[in-house]
Design a protein around this motif. Structure first.
Motif, PDB file in Angstrom:
ATOM      1  N   PRO A  70       0.824  -1.211   0.000  1.00 37.19           N
ATOM      2  CA  PRO A  70       0.000   0.000   0.000  1.00 37.19           C
ATOM      3  C   PRO A  70       0.861   1.264   0.000  1.00 37.19           C
ATOM      4  N   ARG A  71       0.198   2.419  -0.070  1.00 42.09           N
ATOM      5  CA  ARG A  71       0.917   3.683  -0.158  1.00 42.09           C
ATOM      6  C   ARG A  71       1.724   3.983   1.110  1.00 42.09           C
ATOM      7  N   ASP A  72       1.188   3.635   2.279  1.00 45.67           N
ATOM      8  CA  ASP A  72       1.902   3.917   3.529  1.00 45.67           C
ATOM      9  C   ASP A  72       2.935   2.813   3.754  1.00 45.67           C
ATOM     10  N   VAL A  73       4.093   2.989   3.133  1.00 46.45           N
ATOM     11  CA  VAL A  73       5.092   1.917   3.059  1.00 46.45           C
ATOM     12  C   VAL A  73       5.595   1.512   4.437  1.00 46.45           C
ATOM     13  N   ASN A  74       5.956   2.497   5.260  1.00 46.37           N
ATOM     14  CA  ASN A  74       6.571   2.175   6.548  1.00 46.37           C
ATOM     15  C   ASN A  74       5.617   1.417   7.468  1.00 46.37           C
ATOM     16  N   THR A  75       4.327   1.769   7.436  1.00 45.82           N
ATOM     17  CA  THR A  75       3.323   1.034   8.223  1.00 45.82           C
ATOM     18  C   THR A  75       3.219  -0.401   7.724  1.00 45.82           C
ATOM     19  N   ALA A  76       3.221  -0.577   6.402  1.00 52.55           N
ATOM     20  CA  ALA A  76       3.122  -1.921   5.824  1.00 52.55           C
ATOM     21  C   ALA A  76       4.323  -2.782   6.208  1.00 52.55           C
ATOM     22  N   VAL A  77       5.524  -2.186   6.171  1.00 56.02           N
ATOM     23  CA  VAL A  77       6.740  -2.918   6.548  1.00 56.02           C
ATOM     24  C   VAL A  77       6.666  -3.349   8.015  1.00 56.02           C
ATOM     25  N   MET A  78       6.227  -2.421   8.867  1.00 51.08           N
ATOM     26  CA  MET A  78       6.134  -2.732  10.297  1.00 51.08           C
ATOM     27  C   MET A  78       5.107  -3.837  10.561  1.00 51.08           C
ATOM     28  N   GLU A  79       3.977  -3.777   9.879  1.00 51.84           N
ATOM     29  CA  GLU A  79       2.947  -4.811  10.031  1.00 51.84           C
ATOM     30  C   GLU A  79       3.472  -6.174   9.580  1.00 51.84           C
ATOM     31  N   LEU A  80       4.235  -6.161   8.468  1.00 47.71           N
ATOM     32  CA  LEU A  80       4.825  -7.412   7.965  1.00 47.71           C
ATOM     33  C   LEU A  80       5.788  -8.005   8.981  1.00 47.71           C
ATOM     34  N   LEU A  81       6.631  -7.158   9.583  1.00 46.31           N
ATOM     35  CA  LEU A  81       7.595  -7.622  10.587  1.00 46.31           C
ATOM     36  C   LEU A  81       6.877  -8.200  11.812  1.00 46.31           C
ATOM     37  N   ILE A  82       5.822  -7.516  12.243  1.00 45.81           N
ATOM     38  CA  ILE A  82       5.088  -7.981  13.435  1.00 45.81           C
ATOM     39  C   ILE A  82       4.401  -9.311  13.150  1.00 45.81           C
ATOM     40  N   MET A  83       3.784  -9.431  11.972  1.00 44.75           N
ATOM     41  CA  MET A  83       3.113 -10.698  11.611  1.00 44.75           C
ATOM     42  C   MET A  83       4.115 -11.845  11.511  1.00 44.75           C
ATOM     43  N   ALA A  84       5.259 -11.564  10.877  1.00 48.20           N
ATOM     44  CA  ALA A  84       6.287 -12.602  10.737  1.00 48.20           C
ATOM     45  C   ALA A  84       6.795 -13.049  12.106  1.00 48.20           C
ATOM     46  N   ALA A 102      16.413  -6.055   4.581  1.00 48.14           N
ATOM     47  CA  ALA A 102      16.627  -7.499   4.431  1.00 48.14           C
ATOM     48  C   ALA A 102      16.994  -8.135   5.769  1.00 48.14           C
ATOM     49  N   SER A 103      17.848  -7.467   6.522  1.00 45.42           N
ATOM     50  CA  SER A 103      18.255  -7.980   7.843  1.00 45.42           C
ATOM     51  C   SER A 103      17.068  -8.005   8.799  1.00 45.42           C
ATOM     52  N   MET A 104      16.222  -6.974   8.747  1.00 45.06           N
ATOM     53  CA  MET A 104      15.048  -6.906   9.619  1.00 45.06           C
ATOM     54  C   MET A 104      14.069  -8.044   9.310  1.00 45.06           C
ATOM     55  N   PHE A 107      20.109 -11.128   1.383  1.00 46.73           N
ATOM     56  CA  PHE A 107      19.275 -12.019   2.200  1.00 46.73           C
ATOM     57  C   PHE A 107      20.019 -13.301   2.562  1.00 46.73           C
ATOM     58  N   SER A 108      19.703 -13.820   3.736  1.00 44.51           N
ATOM     59  CA  SER A 108      20.308 -15.079   4.184  1.00 44.51           C
ATOM     60  C   SER A 108      19.371 -16.259   3.921  1.00 44.51           C
ATOM     61  N   PHE A 109      18.296 -16.031   3.158  1.00 47.87           N
ATOM     62  CA  PHE A 109      17.355 -17.099   2.806  1.00 47.87           C
ATOM     63  C   PHE A 109      16.968 -16.938   1.335  1.00 47.87           C
ATOM     64  N   PRO A 110      16.274 -17.929   0.741  1.00 49.74           N
ATOM     65  CA  PRO A 110      15.979 -17.862  -0.701  1.00 49.74           C
ATOM     66  C   PRO A 110      15.070 -16.696  -1.083  1.00 49.74           C
ATOM     67  N   VAL A 111      15.357 -16.109  -2.246  1.00 45.87           N
ATOM     68  CA  VAL A 111      14.531 -15.034  -2.812  1.00 45.87           C
ATOM     69  C   VAL A 111      14.178 -15.429  -4.240  1.00 45.87           C
ATOM     70  N   ASP A 112      12.888 -15.467  -4.553  1.00 43.85           N
ATOM     71  CA  ASP A 112      12.444 -15.726  -5.929  1.00 43.85           C
ATOM     72  C   ASP A 112      12.088 -14.400  -6.572  1.00 43.85           C
ATOM     73  N   ASN A 113      12.967 -13.937  -7.450  1.00 42.75           N
ATOM     74  CA  ASN A 113      12.782 -12.657  -8.130  1.00 42.75           C
ATOM     75  C   ASN A 113      12.089 -12.905  -9.468  1.00 42.75           C
ATOM     76  N   LEU A 114      10.751 -12.907  -9.455  1.00 43.52           N
ATOM     77  CA  LEU A 114       9.971 -13.180 -10.659  1.00 43.52           C
ATOM     78  C   LEU A 114      10.075 -12.001 -11.634  1.00 43.52           C
ATOM     79  N   ARG A 115       9.715 -12.249 -12.899  1.00 43.71           N
ATOM     80  CA  ARG A 115       9.815 -11.208 -13.929  1.00 43.71           C
ATOM     81  C   ARG A 115       8.451 -10.909 -14.539  1.00 43.71           C
ATOM     82  N   ALA A 116       8.235  -9.643 -14.838  1.00 43.52           N
ATOM     83  CA  ALA A 116       6.979  -9.221 -15.468  1.00 43.52           C
ATOM     84  C   ALA A 116       7.117  -9.099 -16.978  1.00 43.52           C
ATOM     85  N   SER A 117       8.337  -9.264 -17.504  1.00 39.75           N
ATOM     86  CA  SER A 117       8.558  -9.015 -18.934  1.00 39.75           C
ATOM     87  C   SER A 117       7.670  -9.863 -19.856  1.00 39.75           C
TER      88      SER A 117
END
Length: 290
Positions: A1-15, A53-55, A78-88
């Motif tokens: 969403p537009r409020d990036v920092n709130t979204a990041v914090m919510e993601l960290l708390i959920m994780a 990434a560390s957070m 990152f210290s774990f797998p990342v799947d970087n998909l493509r939109a091309s």
């Protein structure tokens, strides 16, 4: 969403909540990875992408699905797998199906930095390539960001051994278009559309050089500030972005903005990871430069 920092914090708390509840795997689906432009050091600034990434790792994530990272090297943070998909593949399909005379098109890189991506598109569509050189805007590296330390003070005593040579100021070359766009459709490709001034300036140059239609295609349509108004007033005919970032409000403000749905590849990635299947199928026909 537009409020990036709130979204990041919510993601960290959920994780973290899932981690403390003994979840075996915690997979984050982050179509547009925030702060991905801040992935390398400028002057003595922080590399915010590495911090994020560390957070995420500390909060408990074990896997990330994302799309079109600004720099592919970000995966190394990152210290774990990342799947970087493509939109091309979706954007190429849009060009073939929605631009009737796309065979008369030329793929344009608005700066030499974007030339590799443009070349990748041009090769797969079997089209010509053009590069705009000598942009009229200042780059991020040239911006005065106030990080001069110590401040410049007159009559300051400096040890003779610490005198640094003065660097020559950068001078932008005059804007030129390398490649023929006269009487052709110009398709500018990039990964992120945020501040649209550079795209508008590129469109003006292409129009002067004889391009009769101008499309802009990118994966992430951030379209911040008054981008919709600038696009509406510019000579750009259409801006095509995917739905990695919500932009419904911007579409209402500017009918030139079109959306390509990429939910199919994200859902397939989630299904394959959940069932322990190979992810290689999702990367077929993907080149290194995408």
């Amino acid at each position: 969403p537009r409020d990036v920092n709130t979204a990041v914090m919510e993601l960290l708390i959920m994780a973290y909540a899932l981690k403390t509840s003994c979840a075996r795997n915690i997979i984050g689906v982050i179509p547009y990875f925030p702060y991905s432009k801040q992935s390398k050091m400028r002057k003595r600034g922080s590399i915010v992408c590495k911090l994020l990434a560390s957070m995420l790792a500390k909060a408990g994530l074990t896997h990330i699905i994302t799309m079109d990272l600004h720099q592919k090297e970000i995966q190394g943070f990152f210290s774990f797998p990342v799947d970087n998909l493509r939109a091309s593949p979706f954007l190429l399909q849009y060009i073939q199906e929605e631009i009737p005379d796309y065979r008369n098109a030329v793929i344009v890189a608005k700066s030499p930095d974007a030339a590799k991506r443009a070349q990748s598109y041009a090769e797969r569509l079997r089209l010509g390539l053009a590069v705009i050189h000598g942009e009229a805007q200042c780059t991020e590296q040239d911006m005065d960001d106030g990080r001069h330390s110590p401040p410049m003070v007159k009559n300051a005593t400096v040890h003779p051994g610490l005198e640094l040579p003065l660097m020559m100021a950068k001078e932008k070359p005059p804007i030129t278009v390398v490649g023929d766009v006269g009487g052709r459709i110009a398709i500018i490709v990039d990964d992120i559309i945020d501040d649209v001034e550079s795209f508008v300036a590129a469109a003006e140059i292409l129009k002067e050089r004889g391009a009769y239609k101008i499309f802009v295609m990118a994966t992430h349509g951030l379209l911040s500030a008054d981008a919709p108004r600038l696009i509406e007033e510019s000579s750009i005919d259409e801006v095509v972005v995917t739905n990695t970032v919500p932009h419904e409000v911007q579409k209402l403000q500017c009918p030139k903005i079109k959306t390509v749905d990429i939910s199919l590849i994200l859902s397939e990635a989630i299904r394959r990871i959940h069932n322990g299947e190979s992810m290689a199928y999702l990367f077929r026909n993907i080149t290194v430069d995408d």
